[in-house]
Scaffold this active site. Sequence first.
Site, PDB file in Angstrom:
ATOM      1  CG  ASP A 125      -2.127   0.841   1.062  1.00  0.00           C
ATOM      2  OD1 ASP A 125      -2.376   1.311  -0.055  1.00  0.00           O
ATOM      3  OD2 ASP A 125      -2.840   1.061   2.057  1.00  0.00           O
ATOM      4  N   GLY A 157       0.244   5.288  -4.454  1.00  0.00           N
ATOM      5  CA  GLY A 157      -0.381   6.522  -4.947  1.00  0.00           C
ATOM      6  C   GLY A 157       0.048   7.718  -4.110  1.00  0.00           C
ATOM      7  NE  ARG A 158      -1.825   6.466   1.119  1.00  0.00           N
ATOM      8  CZ  ARG A 158      -1.791   5.654   2.166  1.00  0.00           C
ATOM      9  NH1 ARG A 158      -1.719   6.150   3.370  1.00  0.00           N
ATOM     10  NH2 ARG A 158      -1.833   4.353   2.000  1.00  0.00           N
ATOM     11  CD1 TRP A 159       7.265   7.150  -1.783  1.00  0.00           C
ATOM     12  CD2 TRP A 159       7.002   7.217  -4.022  1.00  0.00           C
ATOM     13  NE1 TRP A 159       8.506   7.357  -2.344  1.00  0.00           N
ATOM     14  CE2 TRP A 159       8.383   7.397  -3.721  1.00  0.00           C
ATOM     15  CE3 TRP A 159       6.616   7.221  -5.354  1.00  0.00           C
ATOM     16  CZ2 TRP A 159       9.348   7.571  -4.702  1.00  0.00           C
ATOM     17  CZ3 TRP A 159       7.578   7.395  -6.331  1.00  0.00           C
ATOM     18  CH2 TRP A 159       8.931   7.574  -6.000  1.00  0.00           C
ATOM     19  CG  HIS A 194       0.490   1.931  -9.189  1.00  0.00           C
ATOM     20  ND1 HIS A 194       0.220   1.599  -7.875  1.00  0.00           N
ATOM     21  CD2 HIS A 194      -0.605   2.621  -9.621  1.00  0.00           C
ATOM     22  CE1 HIS A 194      -0.984   2.059  -7.541  1.00  0.00           C
ATOM     23  NE2 HIS A 194      -1.496   2.686  -8.575  1.00  0.00           N
ATOM     24  CD1 TRP A 248     -11.838  -5.806 -10.625  1.00  0.00           C
ATOM     25  CD2 TRP A 248     -11.038  -4.943 -12.523  1.00  0.00           C
ATOM     26  NE1 TRP A 248     -11.069  -6.776 -11.244  1.00  0.00           N
ATOM     27  CE2 TRP A 248     -10.576  -6.267 -12.407  1.00  0.00           C
ATOM     28  CE3 TRP A 248     -10.659  -4.199 -13.642  1.00  0.00           C
ATOM     29  CZ2 TRP A 248      -9.759  -6.866 -13.364  1.00  0.00           C
ATOM     30  CZ3 TRP A 248      -9.847  -4.794 -14.595  1.00  0.00           C
ATOM     31  CH2 TRP A 248      -9.411  -6.116 -14.449  1.00  0.00           C
ATOM     32  NE  ARG A 274      -7.251   1.970  -6.298  1.00  0.00           N
ATOM     33  CZ  ARG A 274      -6.116   2.066  -5.623  1.00  0.00           C
ATOM     34  NH1 ARG A 274      -5.014   2.410  -6.234  1.00  0.00           N
ATOM     35  NH2 ARG A 274      -6.078   1.823  -4.340  1.00  0.00           N
ATOM     36  CG  LEU A 282      10.027 -16.736  -3.348  1.00  0.00           C
ATOM     37  CD1 LEU A 282       9.825 -16.679  -1.828  1.00  0.00           C
ATOM     38  CD2 LEU A 282      10.426 -15.349  -3.860  1.00  0.00           C
ATOM     39  NE  ARG A 285      -8.412   0.345   4.795  1.00  0.00           N
ATOM     40  CZ  ARG A 285      -8.289   1.654   4.965  1.00  0.00           C
ATOM     41  NH1 ARG A 285      -8.621   2.221   6.097  1.00  0.00           N
ATOM     42  NH2 ARG A 285      -7.832   2.412   3.979  1.00  0.00           N
TER      43      ARG A 285
HETATM   44  C1  FPP Z   1      -1.817   0.046  -3.403  1.00  0.00           C
HETATM   45  O1  FPP Z   1      -1.379   1.388  -3.365  1.00  0.00           O
HETATM   46  C2  FPP Z   1      -1.159  -0.639  -4.490  1.00  0.00           C
HETATM   47  C3  FPP Z   1      -1.781  -1.156  -5.586  1.00  0.00           C
HETATM   48  C4  FPP Z   1      -3.227  -1.097  -5.795  1.00  0.00           C
HETATM   49  C5  FPP Z   1      -0.998  -1.782  -6.651  1.00  0.00           C
HETATM   50  C6  FPP Z   1       0.173  -2.619  -6.201  1.00  0.00           C
HETATM   51  C7  FPP Z   1       0.961  -2.889  -7.387  1.00  0.00           C
HETATM   52  C8  FPP Z   1       2.287  -2.842  -7.483  1.00  0.00           C
HETATM   53  C9  FPP Z   1       3.218  -2.648  -6.361  1.00  0.00           C
HETATM   54  C10 FPP Z   1       2.830  -2.989  -8.831  1.00  0.00           C
HETATM   55  C11 FPP Z   1       3.672  -4.157  -9.029  1.00  0.00           C
HETATM   56  C12 FPP Z   1       3.057  -5.439  -8.810  1.00  0.00           C
HETATM   57  C13 FPP Z   1       3.311  -6.495  -9.587  1.00  0.00           C
HETATM   58  C14 FPP Z   1       2.880  -7.843  -9.157  1.00  0.00           C
HETATM   59  C15 FPP Z   1       4.012  -6.354 -10.861  1.00  0.00           C
HETATM   60  P1  FPP Z   1      -2.448   2.530  -3.546  1.00  0.00           P
HETATM   61  O2  FPP Z   1      -2.531   2.884  -4.979  1.00  0.00           O
HETATM   62  O3  FPP Z   1      -3.739   2.090  -2.946  1.00  0.00           O
HETATM   63  O4  FPP Z   1      -1.784   3.667  -2.736  1.00  0.00           O
HETATM   64  P2  FPP Z   1      -2.535   4.808  -1.917  1.00  0.00           P
HETATM   65  O5  FPP Z   1      -3.195   4.128  -0.740  1.00  0.00           O
HETATM   66  O6  FPP Z   1      -1.426   5.688  -1.507  1.00  0.00           O
HETATM   67  O7  FPP Z   1      -3.503   5.450  -2.841  1.00  0.00           O
END
Ligand code: FPP
Length: 250
Positions: free
Chosen positions: A17, A20-22, A34, A66, A68, A128, A191
């Site tokens: 998680d 997006g905020r990063w 991402h 989905w 988003r 792994l 959560r």
């Molecule tokens: C949640 O952060 C993250 C996701 C919905 C996507 C996770 C995907 C990756 C790390 C990409 C790589 C994965 C693979 C398997 C290639 P968020 O967007 O909800 O962040 P936020 O809470 O800050 O909005």
Amino acid sequence: MQDHTIPSGLHVAMILDGNGRWAQSQGQRRLYGHHKGAKALKNVVLACPDLGVRYLTVYAFSSENWKRPKEEVSGLMSLMEQYLEEEIQALADQGVCLKVIGNRQRLAPSLQKLILKAEALTEGNGRLGLQVALSYGGREDIVKATQKLAMCVQNQTMRPEDITETHITQVLWTYPWPDPDLLIRLGGEQRLSNFLLWQLSYSEFVFLPRYFPDFTVQDFREALMAYSQRQRKFGALPSDTSESASMASA
Ligand code: FPP
């Protein structure tokens, strides 16, 4: 070299998680976060065997994601395709066995094809196990499992009263992989967000405030060290305080 204070053979689940905020904190678009998250994931995957992690399950895209904006969904799907195309041979060479869990029918045919190819290429690798939850929801997993068992009852290969926890486990998407020992969630939220609802029943949880793109191998090691300090009881008493232990030592 294995770190001896961390138990080996662990199954770690991760909620990746904060991408997006990063990105927003850097003045960038969410998709950039991402892409950085995918890079952080690669480092985590490569570090697993030396840290005693045998299975890693990551929440890459939930059933709810989905909802988003279209642009973010299609960007994430392209990123998955790109990751599979560019990284799969290296993962295979590292002894990684890849498995994707979730509702594949919702994915584009091109991505479904790539997943099958990647799973076939890495099948049987034993260093792994990397399980990627894609279009995955814990409730959907349980609903689909219930439907499979209901079919068995309908065609009279099973009686309702004979259904056990083992039967349910065996029809979940995660089967035959073991339940996670530890869940790590990044991004500061505390959560489950519909992740592995059945499978995390007795897992230990570590919540970290850091956004996933900033997650380092050292953070990973520290989370595993925190896990190694926990006493897992599975609803029973710790072994050194049980009656049999005190009688044995009497
Ligand atoms: C949640 O952060 C993250 C996701 C919905 C996507 C996770 C995907 C990756 C790390 C990409 C790589 C994965 C693979 C398997 C290639 P968020 O967007 O909800 O962040 P936020 O809470 O800050 O909005």
